[in-house]
Design a protein around this motif. Structure first.
Motif, short mmCIF file in Angstrom:
data_model
loop_
_atom_site.label_atom_id
_atom_site.label_comp_id
_atom_site.label_asym_id
_atom_site.label_seq_id
_atom_site.Cartn_x
_atom_site.Cartn_y
_atom_site.Cartn_z
N MET A 90 -36.70 -30.00 -62.76
CA MET A 90 -35.63 -29.57 -61.87
C MET A 90 -34.54 -30.62 -61.70
SD MET A 90 -36.29 -26.53 -61.33
CE MET A 90 -37.67 -25.74 -62.14
N ASP A 91 -34.90 -31.87 -61.87
CA ASP A 91 -33.90 -32.92 -61.75
C ASP A 91 -32.90 -32.91 -62.92
OD1 ASP A 91 -35.08 -33.71 -59.43
OD2 ASP A 91 -36.13 -35.44 -60.28
N TYR A 92 -33.25 -32.21 -63.99
CA TYR A 92 -32.41 -32.19 -65.19
C TYR A 92 -31.51 -30.97 -65.27
CZ TYR A 92 -35.24 -35.99 -67.19
OH TYR A 92 -35.87 -37.19 -67.43
N VAL A 93 -31.77 -29.94 -64.46
CA VAL A 93 -31.06 -28.67 -64.64
C VAL A 93 -30.18 -28.33 -63.45
CG1 VAL A 93 -32.73 -27.68 -66.25
CG2 VAL A 93 -33.11 -27.46 -63.80
N ASP A 94 -29.16 -27.53 -63.74
CA ASP A 94 -28.22 -27.09 -62.70
C ASP A 94 -28.44 -25.63 -62.34
OD1 ASP A 94 -26.63 -29.60 -62.75
OD2 ASP A 94 -26.16 -28.94 -64.79
N VAL A 95 -28.84 -24.84 -63.34
CA VAL A 95 -29.09 -23.41 -63.12
C VAL A 95 -30.48 -23.09 -63.68
CG1 VAL A 95 -28.35 -21.05 -63.59
CG2 VAL A 95 -26.64 -22.87 -63.33
N VAL A 96 -31.36 -22.54 -62.84
CA VAL A 96 -32.71 -22.21 -63.28
C VAL A 96 -33.04 -20.78 -62.90
CG1 VAL A 96 -35.12 -22.92 -63.28
CG2 VAL A 96 -33.36 -24.59 -62.70
N ILE A 97 -33.44 -19.99 -63.89
CA ILE A 97 -33.96 -18.66 -63.59
C ILE A 97 -35.27 -18.50 -64.36
CG2 ILE A 97 -31.69 -17.65 -63.18
CD1 ILE A 97 -31.83 -16.31 -65.88
N GLY A 98 -36.06 -17.52 -63.95
CA GLY A 98 -37.33 -17.27 -64.63
C GLY A 98 -37.18 -16.13 -65.61
N ASN A 99 -37.96 -15.06 -65.40
CA ASN A 99 -37.92 -13.91 -66.30
C ASN A 99 -37.31 -12.67 -65.66
OD1 ASN A 99 -38.88 -14.74 -68.85
ND2 ASN A 99 -40.96 -14.89 -68.04
N ASP A 101 -33.38 -11.31 -64.05
CA ASP A 101 -31.93 -11.59 -64.00
C ASP A 101 -31.41 -12.37 -65.19
OD1 ASP A 101 -31.75 -10.24 -61.61
OD2 ASP A 101 -31.89 -12.04 -60.37
N LYS A 102 -32.12 -12.31 -66.34
CA LYS A 102 -31.58 -12.99 -67.53
C LYS A 102 -30.26 -12.38 -67.96
CE LYS A 102 -35.76 -14.87 -69.68
NZ LYS A 102 -36.64 -14.84 -70.86
N SER A 103 -30.07 -11.11 -67.67
CA SER A 103 -28.81 -10.45 -68.03
C SER A 103 -27.64 -11.00 -67.21
CB SER A 103 -28.92 -8.94 -67.82
OG SER A 103 -29.18 -8.64 -66.46
N LYS A 104 -27.95 -11.73 -66.14
CA LYS A 104 -26.91 -12.27 -65.26
C LYS A 104 -26.68 -13.76 -65.48
CE LYS A 104 -28.21 -8.90 -61.71
NZ LYS A 104 -28.81 -8.72 -60.37
N ILE A 105 -27.20 -14.32 -66.56
CA ILE A 105 -27.12 -15.77 -66.77
C ILE A 105 -25.68 -16.28 -66.79
CG2 ILE A 105 -27.33 -15.52 -69.28
CD1 ILE A 105 -28.59 -18.46 -67.08
N VAL A 106 -24.78 -15.53 -67.39
CA VAL A 106 -23.37 -15.98 -67.44
C VAL A 106 -22.78 -15.98 -66.04
CG1 VAL A 106 -21.12 -15.65 -68.49
CG2 VAL A 106 -23.17 -15.10 -69.80
N ASP A 107 -23.06 -14.93 -65.25
CA ASP A 107 -22.58 -14.89 -63.87
C ASP A 107 -23.08 -16.10 -63.08
OD1 ASP A 107 -21.32 -12.45 -64.27
OD2 ASP A 107 -23.07 -11.28 -63.64
N LEU A 108 -24.35 -16.45 -63.27
CA LEU A 108 -24.93 -17.57 -62.52
C LEU A 108 -24.34 -18.90 -62.95
CD1 LEU A 108 -28.62 -16.32 -62.54
CD2 LEU A 108 -27.11 -16.45 -60.55
N VAL A 109 -24.09 -19.07 -64.24
CA VAL A 109 -23.44 -20.30 -64.72
C VAL A 109 -22.03 -20.40 -64.14
CG1 VAL A 109 -22.48 -21.44 -66.76
CG2 VAL A 109 -24.81 -20.52 -66.83
N GLU A 110 -21.32 -19.31 -64.12
CA GLU A 110 -19.95 -19.33 -63.58
C GLU A 110 -19.95 -19.55 -62.07
OE1 GLU A 110 -18.02 -15.80 -65.08
OE2 GLU A 110 -17.48 -16.83 -66.95
N GLU A 111 -21.00 -19.08 -61.39
CA GLU A 111 -21.14 -19.35 -59.96
C GLU A 111 -21.32 -20.86 -59.74
OE1 GLU A 111 -24.44 -18.59 -56.45
OE2 GLU A 111 -24.14 -17.01 -57.95
N TYR A 112 -22.12 -21.49 -60.62
CA TYR A 112 -22.30 -22.94 -60.51
C TYR A 112 -20.99 -23.68 -60.79
CZ TYR A 112 -23.78 -27.70 -61.23
OH TYR A 112 -23.88 -29.06 -61.14
N ILE A 113 -20.25 -23.25 -61.80
CA ILE A 113 -18.95 -23.88 -62.12
C ILE A 113 -18.03 -23.83 -60.91
CG2 ILE A 113 -16.86 -23.64 -63.53
CD1 ILE A 113 -18.68 -22.61 -65.80
N LYS A 114 -18.07 -22.72 -60.20
CA LYS A 114 -17.19 -22.52 -59.04
C LYS A 114 -17.63 -23.34 -57.83
CE LYS A 114 -15.41 -18.88 -55.99
NZ LYS A 114 -15.46 -17.41 -55.69
N ASN A 115 -18.95 -23.34 -57.53
CA ASN A 115 -19.43 -23.95 -56.27
C ASN A 115 -20.06 -25.32 -56.43
OD1 ASN A 115 -18.68 -21.57 -54.89
ND2 ASN A 115 -20.63 -20.60 -55.41
N LYS A 116 -20.44 -25.67 -57.67
CA LYS A 116 -21.10 -26.95 -57.95
C LYS A 116 -22.38 -27.16 -57.12
CE LYS A 116 -18.22 -28.66 -61.02
NZ LYS A 116 -17.42 -27.45 -61.25
#
Length: 429
Positions: A90-99, A101-116
């Motif tokens: 967990m110390d190495y990653v910014d966005v973590v999902i399991g099995n 909402d994989k279809s939403k991975i781009v949305d989640l990455v963009e959410e991280y880009i926006k909110n950090k």
């Protein structure tokens, strides 16, 4: 921004990663190789089926962070599904999902880009719905994967997958047919149906099963080959065998896991069949398709596997006459019944047995390949290099022959002249 994706594990993961890549491309991202140290986003689709899979998943996550300390590192899949409290990851990653909402991975990455703000999106998989994904292009020019199912409820005593993938859930038939039709329109002649427990497709649907889906896919114009990534022997019921008998498109190759050729070990594994049942089904398949290639998976060194059990496996593999297969040393997974069993073999003992079994399977594979010398077979070329085309037959034999790049994706008749290093060499007729 540049995105690099690394995939570990099964064909389902391959499909899910390809979907993520397509979604990134649709939103204007540039896709680069995972070796690129200048990528802005690294996505690792992880696996946890063995201890080796765990080690590789950890390694790739850490490697991504070392490549570019300013990059966004995202991880998803089976390994992360059960390790939301693993600080070493967990110390190495910014966005973590399991099995989920994989279809939403781009949305989640963009959410991280926006909110950090670090995103930890790991949900309970025990009662989730099918995560719909759909593609009309794939990263190959001739063969495309289609994920039709997720989850497994077999609970083999050694397997962690039911705990990290959840219950069986199926993609709606109309969505599968729509996706396959779109892929065929875009030039894909072969479709590989894949899932965690592919043959259990439809068990959560009303009056609809895997055989019903195969019957409908058979009707799609332009589709030449239907390939099943893997199917359990207990799912090859009379209805399926009847579909196989009538089908003009289901390929002459089925991958059917055996896991052990000893009734004693099969029972310990909770595999729900014995050798007699397995062999009976294989013989029924070969009555329908005498030249069919049947490949398999086998686990060596299961707890309490005796020397006699292993000899039984070697003998049974020869009796079935497989056309090849994969061998895995037993890997204990915490949380499974097998992890609590005594009577484990040493690493060295498992290595010796693996080597012997691989030798037997390689010999059977070579025999099957050589049966096709002097025959005329149909190949769909996939790769062109230095004046030669390489492709596969419907029974998944690799074939190489001289030709031009324009023949990729075409249906080519080839006369086979020789066998060399797991490849048939021939010439275009």
């Amino acid at each position: 921004m540049k995105v690099a994706v690394y995939t570990l594990g099964c064909k389902v993961n391959t499909y899910e990663s390809e979907y993520a890549i397509n979604e990134f491309l649709k939103r204007g991202y540039e896709v680069t190789d995972f070796s690129d140290d200048t990528a802005d986003i690294y996505l690792i689709n992880t696996c946890t089926v063995t201890n080796t899979s765990d080690q590789k998943s950890r390694k790739m996550i850490r490697q991504a962070r070392k490549k570019n300390k300013n990059a966004i590192v995202a991880a998803m899949g089976c390994f992360t599904q059960i390790r939301d409290n693993d600080n070493a990851i967990m110390d190495y990653v910014d966005v973590v999902i399991g099995n989920t909402d994989k279809s939403k991975i781009v949305d989640l990455v963009e959410e991280y880009i926006k909110n950090k703000k670090k995103i930890l999106n790991i949900k309970d998989v025990s009662n989730t719905s099918f995560d719909d994904m759909e593609m009309d292009v794939f990263n190959t020019r001739t063969r495309a994967l289609v994920k039709i199912e997720d989850g497994c409820e077999n609970f083999c005593s050694y397997c962690i997958i039911p705990y990290v993938r959840g219950k069986v859930r199926s993609k709606k038939p109309e969505r599968v047919i729509k996706e396959v039709t779109s892929l065929v329109k875009n030039g894909y002649k072969e479709i590989v149906l894949t899932g965690i427990h592919t043959g259990h497709y439809g068990s959560d649907l009303k009056n609809y099963d895997f055989s019903d889906l195969l019957i409908e896919l058979e009707k799609i114009d332009g589709l030449e080959r239907i390939r099943i990534s893997s199917i359990e022997i207990v799912e090859l019921n009379d209805k399926f065998l009847n579909v196989l008998k009538k089908s003009k498109k289901i390929v002459n190759h089925i991958h059917i896991p055996l896991q052990a050729g000893s009734d004693h070990v099969l029972k310990l594994m909770n595999r729900r069949y014995d050798k007699d049942f397995y062999l009976d089904r294989i013989n029924k398949i070969k009555d329908i398709r005498p030249d069919i290639a049947i490949t398999t998976d086998i686990i060596v060194g299961f707890p309490n596997e005796t020397e006699e059990d292993f000899i039984d496996t070697l003998s049974f593999v020869k009796e079935v006459d497989f056309a090849g297969g994969h061998v895995f040393p037993f890997s204990s997974r915490n949380g499974t019944p097998a992890a609590k069993m005594n009577g484990g073999l040493t690493k060295e003992e498992k290595h010796v047995r693996c080597k012997k079994l691989i030798s037997v399977l390689d010999g059977l594979e070579e025999e099957y390949y050589k049966k096709h010398i002097g025959k005329e077979i149909i190949v769909i070329p996939e790769i062109y290099l230095d004046g030669y085309l390489t492709g596969h037959t419907d029974n998944y034999l690799k074939v190489k022959f001289q030709g031009c790049e324009e023949l990729i994706g075409k249906t080519i008749k080839v006369s086979i002249e020789e066998y060399k290093d797991k490849i048939l060499i021939g010439k275009v007729l």
